[in-house]
Write a protein that holds these residues in place. Structure first.
Motif, mmCIF file in Angstrom:
data_model
loop_
_atom_site.group_PDB
_atom_site.id
_atom_site.type_symbol
_atom_site.label_atom_id
_atom_site.label_comp_id
_atom_site.label_asym_id
_atom_site.label_seq_id
_atom_site.Cartn_x
_atom_site.Cartn_y
_atom_site.Cartn_z
ATOM 1 N N HIS A 12 0.835 -1.249 0.028
ATOM 2 C CA HIS A 12 -0.006 0.029 0.023
ATOM 3 C C HIS A 12 1.010 1.160 -0.184
ATOM 4 O O HIS A 12 1.662 1.400 0.893
ATOM 5 C CB HIS A 12 -0.941 -0.036 1.271
ATOM 6 C CG HIS A 12 -1.988 1.039 1.449
ATOM 7 N ND1 HIS A 12 -2.047 1.744 2.582
ATOM 8 C CD2 HIS A 12 -2.914 1.532 0.493
ATOM 9 C CE1 HIS A 12 -2.905 2.631 2.192
ATOM 10 N NE2 HIS A 12 -3.454 2.603 1.094
ATOM 11 N N ARG A 13 0.486 2.102 -0.872
ATOM 12 C CA ARG A 13 1.322 3.604 -1.163
ATOM 13 C C ARG A 13 2.711 3.217 -1.067
ATOM 14 O O ARG A 13 3.761 4.189 -0.610
ATOM 15 C CB ARG A 13 1.022 4.313 0.196
ATOM 16 C CG ARG A 13 -0.632 4.604 0.286
ATOM 17 C CD ARG A 13 -0.714 5.750 1.289
ATOM 18 N NE ARG A 13 -2.095 5.522 1.749
ATOM 19 C CZ ARG A 13 -2.578 6.531 2.755
ATOM 20 N NH1 ARG A 13 -1.904 7.302 3.577
ATOM 21 N NH2 ARG A 13 -4.102 6.366 2.978
ATOM 22 N N GLU A 39 0.562 -0.640 -4.664
ATOM 23 C CA GLU A 39 -0.430 0.240 -4.938
ATOM 24 C C GLU A 39 0.291 1.969 -4.838
ATOM 25 O O GLU A 39 0.685 1.630 -3.706
ATOM 26 C CB GLU A 39 -1.635 -0.013 -3.857
ATOM 27 C CG GLU A 39 -2.880 1.056 -4.123
ATOM 28 C CD GLU A 39 -2.924 2.276 -3.294
ATOM 29 O OE1 GLU A 39 -4.035 3.115 -3.452
ATOM 30 O OE2 GLU A 39 -2.129 2.417 -2.469
ATOM 31 N N ASP A 41 -0.999 6.270 -5.131
ATOM 32 C CA ASP A 41 -1.912 7.200 -5.339
ATOM 33 C C ASP A 41 -1.462 8.156 -6.392
ATOM 34 O O ASP A 41 -0.388 8.911 -6.314
ATOM 35 C CB ASP A 41 -2.435 8.117 -4.215
ATOM 36 C CG ASP A 41 -2.776 6.990 -3.209
ATOM 37 O OD1 ASP A 41 -3.763 6.502 -3.248
ATOM 38 O OD2 ASP A 41 -2.173 7.005 -1.912
ATOM 39 N N HIS A 54 -0.914 11.163 -1.935
ATOM 40 C CA HIS A 54 -2.164 10.747 -1.556
ATOM 41 C C HIS A 54 -3.177 11.958 -1.293
ATOM 42 O O HIS A 54 -4.374 11.780 -1.692
ATOM 43 C CB HIS A 54 -2.018 10.037 -0.131
ATOM 44 C CG HIS A 54 -3.440 9.496 0.391
ATOM 45 N ND1 HIS A 54 -4.126 10.018 1.120
ATOM 46 C CD2 HIS A 54 -4.132 8.161 0.447
ATOM 47 C CE1 HIS A 54 -5.249 9.568 1.702
ATOM 48 N NE2 HIS A 54 -5.055 8.347 1.181
ATOM 49 N N GLU A 114 -3.840 3.913 -8.199
ATOM 50 C CA GLU A 114 -5.041 4.652 -7.759
ATOM 51 C C GLU A 114 -5.374 5.942 -8.231
ATOM 52 O O GLU A 114 -4.370 6.752 -7.921
ATOM 53 C CB GLU A 114 -5.193 4.656 -6.347
ATOM 54 C CG GLU A 114 -6.685 5.140 -5.999
ATOM 55 C CD GLU A 114 -6.925 5.182 -4.676
ATOM 56 O OE1 GLU A 114 -6.047 4.866 -3.401
ATOM 57 O OE2 GLU A 114 -7.690 6.371 -4.114
ATOM 58 N N LYS A 116 -6.322 9.333 -8.095
ATOM 59 C CA LYS A 116 -6.657 10.217 -6.784
ATOM 60 C C LYS A 116 -6.887 11.706 -7.301
ATOM 61 O O LYS A 116 -5.811 12.542 -6.888
ATOM 62 C CB LYS A 116 -5.708 9.692 -5.912
ATOM 63 C CG LYS A 116 -5.847 10.299 -4.463
ATOM 64 C CD LYS A 116 -6.725 9.081 -4.048
ATOM 65 C CE LYS A 116 -6.468 9.008 -2.422
ATOM 66 N NZ LYS A 116 -7.416 7.759 -1.867
ATOM 67 N N PHE A 149 -12.050 5.533 -6.330
ATOM 68 C CA PHE A 149 -13.185 5.849 -5.752
ATOM 69 C C PHE A 149 -14.294 6.641 -6.707
ATOM 70 O O PHE A 149 -15.352 6.435 -6.462
ATOM 71 C CB PHE A 149 -13.101 6.507 -4.510
ATOM 72 C CG PHE A 149 -12.404 5.668 -3.362
ATOM 73 C CD1 PHE A 149 -12.921 4.637 -2.837
ATOM 74 C CD2 PHE A 149 -11.061 5.893 -2.977
ATOM 75 C CE1 PHE A 149 -12.335 3.898 -1.761
ATOM 76 C CE2 PHE A 149 -10.312 5.064 -1.943
ATOM 77 C CZ PHE A 149 -11.015 4.169 -1.369
ATOM 78 N N LEU A 169 -13.196 1.137 -6.602
ATOM 79 C CA LEU A 169 -12.825 0.995 -5.480
ATOM 80 C C LEU A 169 -14.114 1.394 -4.539
ATOM 81 O O LEU A 169 -14.976 2.534 -4.825
ATOM 82 C CB LEU A 169 -11.716 2.101 -5.068
ATOM 83 C CG LEU A 169 -10.330 1.666 -5.164
ATOM 84 C CD1 LEU A 169 -9.392 3.052 -5.123
ATOM 85 C CD2 LEU A 169 -9.748 0.940 -3.777
ATOM 86 N N TYR A 214 -8.647 -3.582 0.664
ATOM 87 C CA TYR A 214 -7.606 -2.784 1.359
ATOM 88 C C TYR A 214 -7.965 -2.529 2.613
ATOM 89 O O TYR A 214 -9.284 -2.679 2.961
ATOM 90 C CB TYR A 214 -7.260 -1.476 0.453
ATOM 91 C CG TYR A 214 -8.660 -0.408 0.694
ATOM 92 C CD1 TYR A 214 -9.621 -0.722 -0.249
ATOM 93 C CD2 TYR A 214 -8.633 0.531 1.494
ATOM 94 C CE1 TYR A 214 -10.698 0.211 -0.246
ATOM 95 C CE2 TYR A 214 -9.851 1.296 1.561
ATOM 96 C CZ TYR A 214 -10.864 1.192 0.768
ATOM 97 O OH TYR A 214 -11.809 2.005 1.094
ATOM 98 N N ILE A 234 -4.209 -5.839 -0.127
ATOM 99 C CA ILE A 234 -3.479 -4.466 -0.228
ATOM 100 C C ILE A 234 -3.068 -4.217 1.002
ATOM 101 O O ILE A 234 -4.037 -4.045 2.023
ATOM 102 C CB ILE A 234 -4.234 -3.180 -0.762
ATOM 103 C CG1 ILE A 234 -4.410 -3.422 -2.300
ATOM 104 C CG2 ILE A 234 -3.285 -1.982 -0.814
ATOM 105 C CD1 ILE A 234 -5.154 -2.297 -2.892
HETATM 106 O O1 G3P Z 1 -6.251 1.734 -3.245
HETATM 107 C C1 G3P Z 1 -6.616 1.164 -1.968
HETATM 108 C C2 G3P Z 1 -6.529 2.233 -0.973
HETATM 109 O O2 G3P Z 1 -5.164 2.819 -1.290
HETATM 110 C C3 G3P Z 1 -7.719 3.202 -0.807
HETATM 111 O O3 G3P Z 1 -7.166 4.039 0.268
HETATM 112 O O4 G3P Z 1 -6.889 6.426 1.285
HETATM 113 O O5 G3P Z 1 -5.164 4.683 1.338
HETATM 114 O O6 G3P Z 1 -5.661 5.677 -0.949
HETATM 115 P P1 G3P Z 1 -6.048 5.376 0.568
#
Ligand code: G3P
Ligand code: MG
Length: 250
Positions: A12-13, A39, A41, A54, A114, A116, A149, A169, A214, A234
């Motif tokens: 994640h990130r 993953e 953003d 993010h 993602e 964003k 999202f 998402l 996630y 994730i």
């Molecule tokens: O892509 C899944 C997850 O990253 C969504 O939440 O806020 O961490 O981008 P967030």
């Protein structure tokens, strides 16, 4: 369902919380723990550069302030995106999507982008990120999975680059999400892990959609979800969960 080409575990990130999120340092750290899917953003600078961040503003994770949507990339590129995390990462810059693509190609890593968007830039960001992703991964064996999202961002990505795979998402199961996912032509739905259970996994699979979750940082929850049939997890816990391969130099 068609075969699913992405690894089960996605960092994640970049590498969760052990390095500054959405930086190349985070990707290097995750790869060092053996992770081969990430993953991140992605949003646009004021002059249209696709880069990793993010939040809607620069304040939390960089030395800058305000929205990046009104700032030029040359200024954003000078910001420190690591010192907020810890002194060891001071001067770590914001990466362009192009640098992440080069990292993934060099290290055989898969990517979930993602999309964003900063508020009000949903369609523009979806289209521009999809075009840039198609350019950066042209000829690659495995394209990046585009997720958001924001249905408007995914619709613009679909219209700009229809062949790139997309995922919706969901942080909640809002009214009409199955019809939206159908219209967007998704290959997967990625939900908050608290929403996912065997029934939802079976419902998604029956529609031909993969089921991803996630952000799973608990080993027991991860084991439950994997046993129930999720196709992707994730996680921030790159040091405790995941593939666990020997470190590499990246
Ligand atoms: O892509 C899944 C997850 O990253 C969504 O939440 O806020 O961490 O981008 P967030
Ligand atoms: Mg994200």
């Amino acid at each position: 369902m068609t075969p699913w080409p992405y690894p089960l575990w996605l960092a994640h990130r970049g590498a969760g919380k052990l390095a500054p999120e959405n930086t190349l340092a985070a990707f290097r750290l995750g790869a060092g723990f053996g992770w081969r899917a990430f993953e991140c953003d992605v949003k646009l600078s004021g002059d249209g550069e696709a880069f990793l961040l993010h939040d809607d503003t620069l304040d939390r994770t960089t030395g800058g302030q305000g929205s990046p949507a009104t700032q030029h990339w040359t200024d954003l590129a000078r910001l420190d995106a690591g010192a907020w995390h810890s002194p060891a990462y001071a001067a770590e810059p914001l990466p362009r999507l192009a640098q992440i693509a080069a990292f993934c190609h060099a290290n055989g890593c898969a990517l979930n982008i993602e999309i964003k968007p900063c508020p009000g830039t949903e369609a523009a960001t979806g289209a521009a990120v999809a075009r840039e992703a198609a350019r950066l991964w042209a000829g690659a064996e495995l394209p990046p999975l585009l997720s958001s999202f924001q249905p408007d961002a995914l619709a613009a990505a679909r219209d700009a680059e229809p062949t790139l795979p997309r995922a919706l998402l969901l942080d909640e199961l809002w009214d009409g999400w199955p019809a939206a996912a159908e219209a967007l032509g998704v290959v997967a739905v990625i939900t908050n892990w608290r929403l996912m259970d065997r029934a939802l996994i079976e419902r998604l699979h029956a529609r031909g959609w993969r089921a991803l979750v996630y952000t799973v940082n608990d080993a027991t929850e991860a084991a439950r979800l994997i046993a129930q049939g999720v196709d992707g997890v994730i996680s921030d816990a790159v040091d405790r969960l995941g593939p666990g391969a020997a470190p590499i130099t990246a």
